[in-house]
Design an enzyme around this catalytic site. Structure first.
Site, mmCIF file in Angstrom:
data_model
loop_
_atom_site.group_PDB
_atom_site.id
_atom_site.type_symbol
_atom_site.label_atom_id
_atom_site.label_comp_id
_atom_site.label_asym_id
_atom_site.label_seq_id
_atom_site.Cartn_x
_atom_site.Cartn_y
_atom_site.Cartn_z
ATOM 1 N N ASP A 118 0.553 -7.450 2.007
ATOM 2 C CA ASP A 118 0.696 -6.483 1.652
ATOM 3 C C ASP A 118 2.425 -5.817 2.173
ATOM 4 O O ASP A 118 2.712 -5.690 3.046
ATOM 5 C CB ASP A 118 0.366 -5.395 3.129
ATOM 6 C CG ASP A 118 -0.040 -4.068 2.783
ATOM 7 O OD1 ASP A 118 0.539 -3.281 2.188
ATOM 8 O OD2 ASP A 118 -0.019 -3.140 4.109
ATOM 9 N N HIS A 130 1.126 -1.422 -0.353
ATOM 10 C CA HIS A 130 0.008 -0.395 0.015
ATOM 11 C C HIS A 130 0.978 1.442 -0.086
ATOM 12 O O HIS A 130 0.143 2.163 -0.058
ATOM 13 C CB HIS A 130 -0.846 -0.141 1.011
ATOM 14 C CG HIS A 130 0.252 0.514 2.308
ATOM 15 N ND1 HIS A 130 -0.224 -0.524 3.199
ATOM 16 C CD2 HIS A 130 -0.431 1.763 2.937
ATOM 17 C CE1 HIS A 130 0.416 0.445 4.654
ATOM 18 N NE2 HIS A 130 0.499 1.019 4.066
ATOM 19 N N SER A 181 4.207 3.305 7.774
ATOM 20 C CA SER A 181 3.650 2.066 6.941
ATOM 21 C C SER A 181 5.488 1.115 6.130
ATOM 22 O O SER A 181 6.157 2.539 5.676
ATOM 23 C CB SER A 181 2.327 2.915 5.297
ATOM 24 O OG SER A 181 1.956 2.388 6.435
#
EC number: 3.4.21.-
Length: 257
Positions: free
Chosen positions: A109, A64, A203
Protein backbone atom coordinates in the site's frame (compact mmCIF):
# COMPACT_ATOMS: atom_id res chain seq x y z
CA UNK A 1 -10.51 30.07 -4.72
CA UNK A 2 -8.37 27.55 -2.81
CA UNK A 3 -10.08 28.42 0.48
CA UNK A 4 -13.57 27.87 -0.94
CA UNK A 5 -12.64 24.67 -2.75
CA UNK A 6 -10.89 23.05 0.21
CA UNK A 7 -13.59 24.11 2.66
CA UNK A 8 -16.19 22.48 0.44
CA UNK A 9 -14.04 19.37 0.09
CA UNK A 10 -13.77 18.95 3.83
CA UNK A 11 -17.55 18.70 3.92
CA UNK A 12 -17.80 16.53 0.82
CA UNK A 13 -15.20 14.03 2.00
CA UNK A 14 -17.40 12.86 4.86
CA UNK A 15 -19.78 11.33 2.32
CA UNK A 16 -16.81 9.46 0.86
CA UNK A 17 -15.78 7.84 4.12
CA UNK A 18 -15.60 4.40 2.56
CA UNK A 19 -13.49 5.56 -0.39
CA UNK A 20 -10.88 7.61 1.42
CA UNK A 21 -9.29 6.33 4.56
CA UNK A 22 -8.34 7.16 8.00
CA UNK A 23 -7.53 12.28 10.76
CA UNK A 24 -5.73 12.11 13.96
CA UNK A 25 -7.84 11.00 16.92
CA UNK A 26 -6.68 12.17 20.36
CA UNK A 27 -4.12 14.64 19.03
CA UNK A 28 -3.75 18.42 18.96
CA UNK A 29 -3.09 21.04 16.30
CA UNK A 30 0.39 20.60 14.85
CA UNK A 31 2.93 23.34 15.34
CA UNK A 32 2.99 25.28 12.07
CA UNK A 33 6.68 24.45 11.57
CA UNK A 34 6.63 20.73 12.41
CA UNK A 35 4.86 19.42 9.31
CA UNK A 36 6.91 20.97 6.51
CA UNK A 37 6.95 17.66 4.59
CA UNK A 38 3.20 17.05 4.92
CA UNK A 39 1.17 17.26 1.71
CA UNK A 40 -2.58 17.60 1.30
CA UNK A 41 -3.81 15.34 -1.51
CA UNK A 42 -7.34 15.79 -2.84
CA UNK A 43 -9.59 16.06 -5.87
CA UNK A 44 -12.82 17.87 -6.76
CA UNK A 45 -14.92 14.80 -5.96
CA UNK A 46 -14.15 15.18 -2.27
CA UNK A 47 -11.54 12.46 -1.84
CA UNK A 48 -8.93 13.50 0.71
CA UNK A 49 -5.58 12.01 1.71
CA UNK A 50 -2.13 13.10 2.79
CA UNK A 51 1.34 12.64 1.38
CA UNK A 52 5.00 13.06 2.33
CA UNK A 53 7.54 15.18 0.47
CA UNK A 54 10.84 13.27 0.22
CA UNK A 55 12.63 15.61 -2.19
CA UNK A 56 11.78 18.55 -4.44
CA UNK A 57 10.12 16.37 -7.08
CA UNK A 58 8.73 13.35 -5.23
CA UNK A 59 5.90 12.66 -2.79
CA UNK A 60 5.10 9.38 -1.02
CA UNK A 61 1.54 8.33 -0.24
CA UNK A 62 -0.61 5.21 0.05
CA UNK A 63 -1.66 3.26 -3.05
CA UNK A 64 -5.28 3.35 -1.94
CA UNK A 65 -5.09 7.17 -2.08
CA UNK A 66 -4.77 7.15 -5.87
CA UNK A 67 -7.48 9.30 -7.44
CA UNK A 68 -8.33 11.01 -10.71
CA UNK A 69 -7.59 14.73 -11.08
CA UNK A 70 -5.25 14.65 -8.10
CA UNK A 71 -4.12 17.97 -6.63
CA UNK A 72 -1.21 18.19 -4.17
CA UNK A 73 -0.67 21.12 -1.81
CA UNK A 74 2.56 21.69 0.11
CA UNK A 75 3.32 24.31 2.74
CA UNK A 76 -0.33 24.42 3.81
CA UNK A 77 -1.47 24.72 7.43
CA UNK A 78 -4.84 26.41 7.89
CA UNK A 79 -6.93 26.00 4.75
CA UNK A 80 -8.79 29.22 5.57
CA UNK A 81 -5.52 31.21 5.75
CA UNK A 82 -3.09 30.07 3.04
CA UNK A 83 0.65 30.54 3.63
CA UNK A 84 2.47 32.79 1.20
CA UNK A 85 4.96 30.05 0.33
CA UNK A 86 2.48 27.20 -0.18
CA UNK A 87 2.61 25.45 -3.56
CA UNK A 88 0.19 23.45 -5.67
CA UNK A 89 1.34 20.60 -7.89
CA UNK A 90 -0.20 17.79 -9.90
CA UNK A 91 1.31 14.37 -10.64
CA UNK A 92 3.55 14.00 -13.67
CA UNK A 93 3.83 10.25 -13.05
CA UNK A 94 2.63 7.79 -10.42
CA UNK A 95 4.43 4.58 -9.53
CA UNK A 96 3.01 1.54 -7.77
CA UNK A 97 4.52 -1.77 -6.75
CA UNK A 98 2.38 -3.57 -9.32
CA UNK A 99 1.23 -2.24 -12.67
CA UNK A 100 -2.40 -3.04 -11.83
CA UNK A 101 -2.11 -1.10 -8.54
CA UNK A 102 -2.89 -4.24 -6.56
CA UNK A 103 -2.28 -3.92 -2.85
CA UNK A 104 -3.58 -5.54 0.32
CA UNK A 105 -4.03 -4.52 3.91
CA UNK A 106 -0.61 -5.95 4.71
CA UNK A 107 1.42 -5.46 1.54
CA UNK A 108 2.30 -2.85 -1.09
CA UNK A 109 0.00 0.00 0.00
CA UNK A 110 2.48 2.56 -1.29
CA UNK A 111 2.47 5.10 -4.12
CA UNK A 112 5.35 7.25 -5.35
CA UNK A 113 4.35 10.47 -7.12
CA UNK A 114 6.61 12.52 -9.37
CA UNK A 115 5.47 16.14 -9.34
CA UNK A 116 4.94 18.12 -12.53
CA UNK A 117 7.61 20.60 -11.41
CA UNK A 118 10.07 20.85 -8.49
CA UNK A 119 8.94 22.46 -5.24
CA UNK A 120 11.29 25.07 -3.75
CA UNK A 121 12.10 24.54 -0.09
CA UNK A 122 10.96 27.37 2.17
CA UNK A 123 9.84 28.25 5.68
CA UNK A 124 6.91 25.82 5.45
CA UNK A 125 8.21 23.29 2.90
CA UNK A 126 11.02 20.78 3.47
CA UNK A 127 11.55 17.07 2.77
CA UNK A 128 11.50 14.16 5.20
CA UNK A 129 14.32 11.62 5.09
CA UNK A 130 13.82 7.97 4.18
CA UNK A 131 14.62 5.54 7.01
CA UNK A 132 18.15 4.26 7.54
CA UNK A 133 16.88 1.36 9.66
CA UNK A 134 13.50 -0.02 10.74
CA UNK A 135 11.98 1.28 13.98
CA UNK A 136 12.17 -0.87 17.10
CA UNK A 137 9.18 -1.89 19.19
CA UNK A 138 8.48 0.76 21.81
CA UNK A 139 9.75 3.66 19.69
CA UNK A 140 7.77 6.89 20.13
CA UNK A 141 6.69 8.18 16.73
CA UNK A 142 4.65 11.10 15.40
CA UNK A 143 1.54 10.97 13.21
CA UNK A 144 -0.07 13.96 11.52
CA UNK A 145 -2.77 14.85 9.03
CA UNK A 146 -5.98 16.67 8.22
CA UNK A 147 -7.98 13.60 9.21
CA UNK A 148 -11.04 13.45 11.45
CA UNK A 149 -10.62 14.17 15.15
CA UNK A 150 -13.75 12.26 16.18
CA UNK A 151 -15.25 8.97 14.99
CA UNK A 152 -17.99 8.06 14.29
CA UNK A 153 -19.76 11.31 13.32
CA UNK A 154 -16.45 12.51 11.91
CA UNK A 155 -15.54 16.16 12.11
CA UNK A 156 -12.74 17.47 9.94
CA UNK A 157 -10.43 20.31 11.07
CA UNK A 158 -9.05 23.17 9.01
CA UNK A 159 -5.57 22.52 10.41
CA UNK A 160 -3.51 19.32 10.65
CA UNK A 161 -3.42 17.50 13.97
CA UNK A 162 -0.46 15.65 15.44
CA UNK A 163 -0.04 12.96 18.09
CA UNK A 164 2.59 10.63 19.49
CA UNK A 165 2.08 6.87 19.35
CA UNK A 166 4.27 3.82 19.91
CA UNK A 167 5.55 1.10 17.61
CA UNK A 168 3.87 -2.10 18.81
CA UNK A 169 4.76 -5.71 18.16
CA UNK A 170 3.06 -6.97 15.00
CA UNK A 171 1.39 -9.68 17.10
CA UNK A 172 -0.73 -6.96 18.75
CA UNK A 173 -2.32 -6.11 15.40
CA UNK A 174 -2.74 -9.79 14.54
CA UNK A 175 -4.56 -10.33 17.82
CA UNK A 176 -6.72 -7.24 17.25
CA UNK A 177 -7.75 -7.80 13.65
CA UNK A 178 -7.21 -11.49 12.91
CA UNK A 179 -6.64 -12.96 9.44
CA UNK A 180 -3.38 -11.06 9.06
CA UNK A 181 -0.46 -13.11 7.71
CA UNK A 182 2.30 -14.23 10.05
CA UNK A 183 4.61 -11.67 8.44
CA UNK A 184 3.92 -8.50 6.49
CA UNK A 185 5.57 -5.31 5.29
CA UNK A 186 3.56 -3.19 7.70
CA UNK A 187 4.06 -1.59 11.09
CA UNK A 188 1.63 -1.86 13.97
CA UNK A 189 1.39 1.35 16.01
CA UNK A 190 -0.81 2.96 18.65
CA UNK A 191 -1.22 3.23 22.40
CA UNK A 192 -3.02 0.26 23.96
CA UNK A 193 -6.29 1.16 25.70
CA UNK A 194 -5.98 4.81 24.67
CA UNK A 195 -7.90 6.37 21.81
CA UNK A 196 -5.04 7.98 19.90
CA UNK A 197 -4.39 7.24 16.24
CA UNK A 198 -5.11 7.93 12.58
CA UNK A 199 -8.58 8.36 11.07
CA UNK A 200 -10.53 9.44 7.97
CA UNK A 201 -8.40 11.79 5.86
CA UNK A 202 -5.00 10.83 7.33
CA UNK A 203 -4.27 8.05 4.83
CA UNK A 204 -1.00 8.43 2.99
CA UNK A 205 0.45 10.61 5.74
CA UNK A 206 3.64 9.92 7.69
CA UNK A 207 4.57 7.92 10.75
CA UNK A 208 7.74 9.77 11.78
CA UNK A 209 10.32 8.16 14.07
CA UNK A 210 13.62 9.87 14.89
CA UNK A 211 13.08 12.42 12.14
CA UNK A 212 12.58 9.82 9.39
CA UNK A 213 9.47 8.58 7.61
CA UNK A 214 9.15 5.02 8.90
CA UNK A 215 5.52 4.44 7.97
CA UNK A 216 2.67 5.52 5.71
CA UNK A 217 -0.85 5.62 7.16
CA UNK A 218 -2.63 2.63 5.62
CA UNK A 219 -5.71 1.57 7.59
CA UNK A 220 -7.24 1.30 11.03
CA UNK A 221 -10.38 0.18 12.82
CA UNK A 222 -13.83 1.59 12.16
CA UNK A 223 -14.83 3.56 14.18
CA UNK A 224 -11.30 4.93 14.30
CA UNK A 225 -9.14 3.67 17.18
CA UNK A 226 -12.15 1.74 18.54
CA UNK A 227 -11.35 0.58 22.08
CA UNK A 228 -7.77 1.73 21.53
CA UNK A 229 -7.23 -0.49 18.48
CA UNK A 230 -3.82 0.10 16.81
CA UNK A 231 -3.34 1.30 13.25
CA UNK A 232 -1.50 -0.29 10.34
CA UNK A 233 1.26 1.57 8.51
CA UNK A 234 3.17 0.63 5.36
CA UNK A 235 6.74 -0.14 6.46
CA UNK A 236 8.76 2.31 4.36
CA UNK A 237 12.13 0.73 5.21
CA UNK A 238 11.18 -2.38 3.24
CA UNK A 239 10.60 -0.26 0.13
CA UNK A 240 13.61 2.07 0.27
CA UNK A 241 15.52 0.25 -2.50
CA UNK A 242 12.46 0.44 -4.77
CA UNK A 243 11.92 4.13 -3.97
CA UNK A 244 15.55 5.03 -4.64
CA UNK A 245 15.58 3.02 -7.87
CA UNK A 246 12.49 4.78 -9.22
CA UNK A 247 13.80 8.22 -8.26
CA UNK A 248 17.16 7.31 -9.82
CA UNK A 249 15.49 6.66 -13.18
CA UNK A 250 14.91 2.89 -13.10
CA UNK A 251 11.16 3.12 -13.64
CA UNK A 252 10.88 -0.64 -14.17
CA UNK A 253 12.18 -1.41 -10.68
CA UNK A 254 10.11 -3.97 -8.80
CA UNK A 255 9.02 -4.00 -5.17
CA UNK A 256 10.21 -6.65 -2.72
CA UNK A 257 8.23 -9.87 -2.90
Amino acid sequence: VLIRVLANLLVLQLSYAQKSSELVIGGAECNINEHRSLALVYNSSGLLCCGILINQEWVLSAAHCDMENMQIYLGLHNISRPNQDQKRRVPKQKFFCLSNKTYTRWDKDIMLIKLNSPVPYSTHIAPLSLPSSPPIVGSVCRIMGWGATKSPNENVPHVPHCANINILHYSVCRATYGRLPAKSRTLCAGIPRRRIGSCLGDSGGPLICNGQVEGIVSWASKPCVHNGAPGMYTKVYDYTDWIRSIIGGNTSATCPL
